[in-house]
Design an enzyme around this catalytic site. Structure first.
Site, PDB file in Angstrom:
ATOM      1  N   HIS A 183       0.757  -1.276  -0.133  1.00 17.18           N
ATOM      2  CA  HIS A 183      -0.110   0.120  -0.113  1.00 17.18           C
ATOM      3  C   HIS A 183       0.874   1.228   0.055  1.00 17.18           C
ATOM      4  CE1 HIS A 183      -2.924   3.102   0.955  1.00 17.18           C
ATOM      5  NE2 HIS A 183      -3.708   1.942   1.470  1.00 17.18           N
ATOM      6  N   GLU A 205      -0.887   1.199  -5.735  1.00 15.35           N
ATOM      7  CA  GLU A 205      -0.653  -0.101  -4.945  1.00 15.35           C
ATOM      8  C   GLU A 205      -0.269  -1.420  -5.724  1.00 15.35           C
ATOM      9  OE1 GLU A 205      -3.533  -0.275  -1.726  1.00 15.35           O
ATOM     10  OE2 GLU A 205      -3.728   1.827  -1.996  1.00 15.35           O
TER      11      GLU A 205
END
Length: 313
Positions: free
Chosen positions: A170, A273
């Protein structure tokens, strides 16, 4: 964790040093001829990466980030595992899984033949994790710091029963200003627009951001590029073991409501991501493993005189 013992066991002179970081968390400070980086053992999270001669950090790290057990650190490369997004079984478990709020183990450090620094962190199941997610596992994160930053998350199923996971790196990329950012490599790709009732849409051209963006791109199989015009650079993202890319920026209203972001922080980062999310569910058989990887490389497009320095330490 004892900092002195970690340095005795895993420190590498002039390359890898363990220090007490924010909140008293053990941080790993890397400084080699190619780059500097800071890694938090809590969360298994890279907080800073800055190649030599590069004036700006690759990573965004919130000045309001929490450094408290049980809370995730806002910025760098949080690890979402064994699920991405809300609890898939709606049992009240935390979004994005539980490993980003655990202390990882240091499994090894080394200097590679070409002068890169490599750190391996690990987690295995415990009574605490099995109460949240009832599976046996061994999780490794290999972090290689050189001209590029390379991350590889390795999931091993240590039981005789198959389990399924979703996951993500992330990553928060620091940018000069969000209104001067363009993301390419997803033209013609379908995505789920989570900011618009999860409607399925088709990307046309490059991605620019002028409002909240929360998208899961499907069947992604190419490199992605973040054009950061204000900082005069491009960030090239190469992924392995992934069919999904997530693009996220909370914009003003959500940013203002987050205690670990400043009101205008949304102007200074974008998350792109590398993930297995949505329908991209990974099946891990008994005693099998899967790998999710990403390499981040900065390409300069303009000369730059000012310098940033990592602040996480």
């Amino acid at each position: 964790m004892n900092i002195e013992q970690l340095n005795n066991d895993y420190g590498i002179a002039d390359h890898v040093k363990f220090i007490e970081g924010a909140g008293g968390f053990p941080f790993i400070k890397i400084d080699n001829a190619k780059a500097g980086a800071v890694i938090s053992v809590y969360g298994g999270q890279v907080l800073s990466f800055q190649p030599a001669n590069e004036p700006h950090n690759l990573m965004f790290l919130s000045e309001s980030a929490y450094y408290q057990p049980g809370k995730s650190i806002k910025g760098g490369t949080p690890i979402c595992w064994p699920w991405f997004g809300p609890d898939p079984e709606q049992l009240g478990r935390p979004s994005h899984g539980f490993v980003r709020t655990l202390f990882w183990n240091v499994a090894g450090t080394e200097t590679t033949a070409d002068g890169d620094s490599k750190v391996t962190l690990g987690l295995t199941d415990t009574a605490e994790t099995r109460a949240i997610w009832p599976h046996g596992f061994s999780l490794s994160l290999e972090i290689t710091v050189g001209d590029s930053l390379n991350l590889e998350l390795i999931t091993r199923n240590t039981t005789s029963q198959t389990f399924h996971i979703t996951q993500a790196l992330h990553t928060y990329f620091r940018v000069g200003h969000i209104d001067q950012v363009a993301i390419s490599g997803l033209d013609g790709t379908e995505y789920i627009d989570k900011a618009d009732n999860a409607l399925l849409k088709l990307q046309t051209g490059t991605i620019t951001i002028g409002t909240e963006v929360d998208r899961i791109y499907r069947d992604v199989d190419r490199e992605l590029l973040i054009d950061d015009a204000m900082f005069g650079r491009r960030i090239r993202i190469k992924s392995t073991g992934s069919k999904t890319a997530v693009v996220w920026n909370p914009w003003a209203k959500i940013s203002t409501g987050m205690g670990d972001l400043k009101d205008d922080d949304y102007e200074r980062f974008v998350c792109v991501e590398t993930a297995n999310a949505g329908s991209d569910i990974v099946k891990v058989g008994p005693n099998a493993e899967c790998r999710l990887g990403a390499t981040y490389h900065i390409e300069r497009t303009l000369p730059e005189l000012s310098n940033d320095f990592p602040t996480a330490a």
